[in-house]
Enzyme design. Sequence first.
Site, PDB file in Angstrom:
ATOM      1  N   TYR A   1     -18.118 -22.587  21.456  1.00 39.34           N
ATOM      2  CA  TYR A   1     -19.054 -21.608  22.018  1.00 39.34           C
ATOM      3  C   TYR A   1     -19.880 -22.224  23.162  1.00 39.34           C
ATOM      4  O   TYR A   1     -20.135 -21.575  24.172  1.00 39.34           O
ATOM      5  CB  TYR A   1     -19.977 -21.063  20.922  1.00 39.34           C
ATOM      6  CG  TYR A   1     -19.247 -20.343  19.810  1.00 39.34           C
ATOM      7  CD1 TYR A   1     -18.181 -19.492  20.092  1.00 39.34           C
ATOM      8  CD2 TYR A   1     -19.601 -20.507  18.471  1.00 39.34           C
ATOM      9  CE1 TYR A   1     -17.493 -18.828  19.079  1.00 39.34           C
ATOM     10  CE2 TYR A   1     -18.924 -19.854  17.449  1.00 39.34           C
ATOM     11  CZ  TYR A   1     -17.868 -19.015  17.761  1.00 39.34           C
ATOM     12  OH  TYR A   1     -17.199 -18.368  16.765  1.00 39.34           O
TER      13      TYR A   1
ATOM     14  N   GLU B   1     -23.602 -15.692  15.402  1.00 38.73           N
ATOM     15  CA  GLU B   1     -24.191 -16.657  14.474  1.00 38.73           C
ATOM     16  C   GLU B   1     -23.098 -17.599  14.010  1.00 38.73           C
ATOM     17  O   GLU B   1     -21.968 -17.175  13.799  1.00 38.73           O
ATOM     18  CB  GLU B   1     -24.769 -15.952  13.238  1.00 38.73           C
ATOM     19  CG  GLU B   1     -26.132 -15.368  13.453  1.00 38.73           C
ATOM     20  CD  GLU B   1     -26.093 -13.851  13.423  1.00 38.73           C
ATOM     21  OE1 GLU B   1     -25.111 -13.299  12.911  1.00 38.73           O
ATOM     22  OE2 GLU B   1     -27.039 -13.234  13.935  1.00 38.73           O
TER      23      GLU B   1
HETATM   24  C1  COA Z   1     -13.232 -22.800  15.218  1.00 39.30           C
HETATM   25  C2  COA Z   1     -11.798 -22.334  15.490  1.00 39.30           C
HETATM   26  C3  COA Z   1     -11.817 -20.823  15.700  1.00 39.30           C
HETATM   27  C4  COA Z   1     -11.245 -23.039  16.722  1.00 39.30           C
HETATM   28  O1  COA Z   1      -9.928 -22.528  16.954  1.00 39.30           O
HETATM   29  P1  COA Z   1      -8.840 -23.317  17.850  1.00 39.30           P
HETATM   30  O2  COA Z   1      -7.803 -22.324  18.272  1.00 39.30           O
HETATM   31  O3  COA Z   1      -8.380 -24.530  17.153  1.00 39.30           O
HETATM   32  O4  COA Z   1      -9.726 -23.747  19.099  1.00 39.30           O
HETATM   33  P2  COA Z   1      -9.167 -24.110  20.556  1.00 39.30           P
HETATM   34  O5  COA Z   1      -7.875 -24.850  20.419  1.00 39.30           O
HETATM   35  O6  COA Z   1      -9.153 -22.879  21.391  1.00 39.30           O
HETATM   36  O7  COA Z   1     -10.271 -25.126  21.074  1.00 39.30           O
HETATM   37  C5  COA Z   1     -11.284 -24.729  21.980  1.00 39.30           C
HETATM   38  C6  COA Z   1     -12.463 -25.661  21.862  1.00 39.30           C
HETATM   39  O8  COA Z   1     -13.021 -25.570  20.542  1.00 39.30           O
HETATM   40  C7  COA Z   1     -13.547 -26.839  20.140  1.00 39.30           C
HETATM   41  N1  COA Z   1     -12.786 -27.336  19.002  1.00 39.30           N
HETATM   42  C8  COA Z   1     -11.697 -26.759  18.430  1.00 39.30           C
HETATM   43  N2  COA Z   1     -11.289 -27.513  17.368  1.00 39.30           N
HETATM   44  C9  COA Z   1     -12.123 -28.574  17.304  1.00 39.30           C
HETATM   45  C10 COA Z   1     -12.240 -29.671  16.402  1.00 39.30           C
HETATM   46  N3  COA Z   1     -11.378 -29.831  15.377  1.00 39.30           N
HETATM   47  N4  COA Z   1     -13.242 -30.559  16.607  1.00 39.30           N
HETATM   48  C11 COA Z   1     -14.117 -30.394  17.622  1.00 39.30           C
HETATM   49  N5  COA Z   1     -14.073 -29.366  18.501  1.00 39.30           N
HETATM   50  C12 COA Z   1     -13.089 -28.464  18.330  1.00 39.30           C
HETATM   51  C13 COA Z   1     -13.352 -27.744  21.339  1.00 39.30           C
HETATM   52  O9  COA Z   1     -14.503 -27.602  22.158  1.00 39.30           O
HETATM   53  C14 COA Z   1     -12.161 -27.115  22.027  1.00 39.30           C
HETATM   54  O10 COA Z   1     -12.099 -27.418  23.375  1.00 39.30           O
HETATM   55  P3  COA Z   1     -11.179 -28.667  23.856  1.00 39.30           P
HETATM   56  O11 COA Z   1      -9.803 -28.360  23.404  1.00 39.30           O
HETATM   57  O12 COA Z   1     -11.353 -28.644  25.346  1.00 39.30           O
HETATM   58  O13 COA Z   1     -11.742 -29.866  23.182  1.00 39.30           O
HETATM   59  C15 COA Z   1     -10.867 -22.693  14.273  1.00 39.30           C
HETATM   60  O14 COA Z   1     -11.066 -24.040  13.928  1.00 39.30           O
HETATM   61  C16 COA Z   1     -11.073 -21.834  13.043  1.00 39.30           C
HETATM   62  O15 COA Z   1     -10.493 -20.744  12.921  1.00 39.30           O
HETATM   63  N6  COA Z   1     -11.917 -22.314  12.086  1.00 39.30           N
HETATM   64  C17 COA Z   1     -12.146 -21.571  10.845  1.00 39.30           C
HETATM   65  C18 COA Z   1     -12.894 -20.286  11.100  1.00 39.30           C
HETATM   66  C19 COA Z   1     -14.207 -20.538  11.824  1.00 39.30           C
HETATM   67  O16 COA Z   1     -14.963 -21.447  11.491  1.00 39.30           O
HETATM   68  N7  COA Z   1     -14.496 -19.670  12.817  1.00 39.30           N
HETATM   69  C20 COA Z   1     -15.738 -19.714  13.569  1.00 39.30           C
HETATM   70  C21 COA Z   1     -16.739 -18.872  12.874  1.00 39.30           C
HETATM   71  S1  COA Z   1     -18.319 -18.868  13.728  1.00 39.30           S
END
Ligand code: COA
Length: 160
Positions: free
Chosen positions: A124, A112
């Site tokens: 995702y 979710e």
């Molecule tokens: C969501 C989260 C886990 C992404 O972590 P991250 O290590 O920065 O993500 P990645 O670098 O592996 O990025 C993978 C993909 O995620 C998406 N993504 C990550 N950051 C993004 C941003 N700021 N805006 C849009 N898409 C984003 C993109 O699809 C990206 O792929 P791309 O690099 O080819 O564009 C991180 O922002 C986070 O911890 N957020 C707070 C906690 C949270 O919301 N967790 C999810 C709960 S359901």
Amino acid sequence: MPKHSNGFPLRLANLDDVDSILRVERTSYTHPWTAAILKDCIKPGYEVWIVHQPGDSSEIIGYGVISAAAGEAHLLNLCVSSGFRGLGVAAYLLSHLMSRGMLLNADTMFLEVRESNKSAISLYSKVGFNEIGIRRGYYPTHQGVESAIVMACELKLWIE
Ligand SMILES: CC(C)(COP(=O)(O)OP(=O)(O)OC[C@H]1O[C@@H](n2cnc3c(N)ncnc32)[C@H](O)[C@@H]1OP(=O)(O)O)[C@@H](O)C(=O)NCCC(=O)NCCS
């Protein structure tokens, strides 16, 4: 989708990691998990995986939590410390968690996500999760409630 973590190692969490995980959790979510919820996930049927700094396994960069039973896996949390975002850490952790789900005999992984969490939804979707439903008013917000998007990925299709 990257299957590496830019050199950051992975390991299973234990109860000694709870405080460090919570430090990242509290700076990442408006409504973070409590210590009790997290501790409840460090037991059989659940796995908490940590990405940490090379050479310092207590320096937590990100973590992910799954449960698996009866052919289903659930992604319960996925979080990367704010200073390490955009490096592919979440994508790496997620692919590891999906592999673990398969090894734990799950056919499908469910999750979710807040409908406002566009970066997580993008992640995702890229990995192969599809929206399968909406849970209205599922999450609290400072203003009221927010819906959850329910997503699922067939793990066998993901691996092919
Ligand atoms: C969501 C989260 C886990 C992404 O972590 P991250 O290590 O920065 O993500 P990645 O670098 O592996 O990025 C993978 C993909 O995620 C998406 N993504 C990550 N950051 C993004 C941003 N700021 N805006 C849009 N898409 C984003 C993109 O699809 C990206 O792929 P791309 O690099 O080819 O564009 C991180 O922002 C986070 O911890 N957020 C707070 C906690 C949270 O919301 N967790 C999810 C709960 S359901």
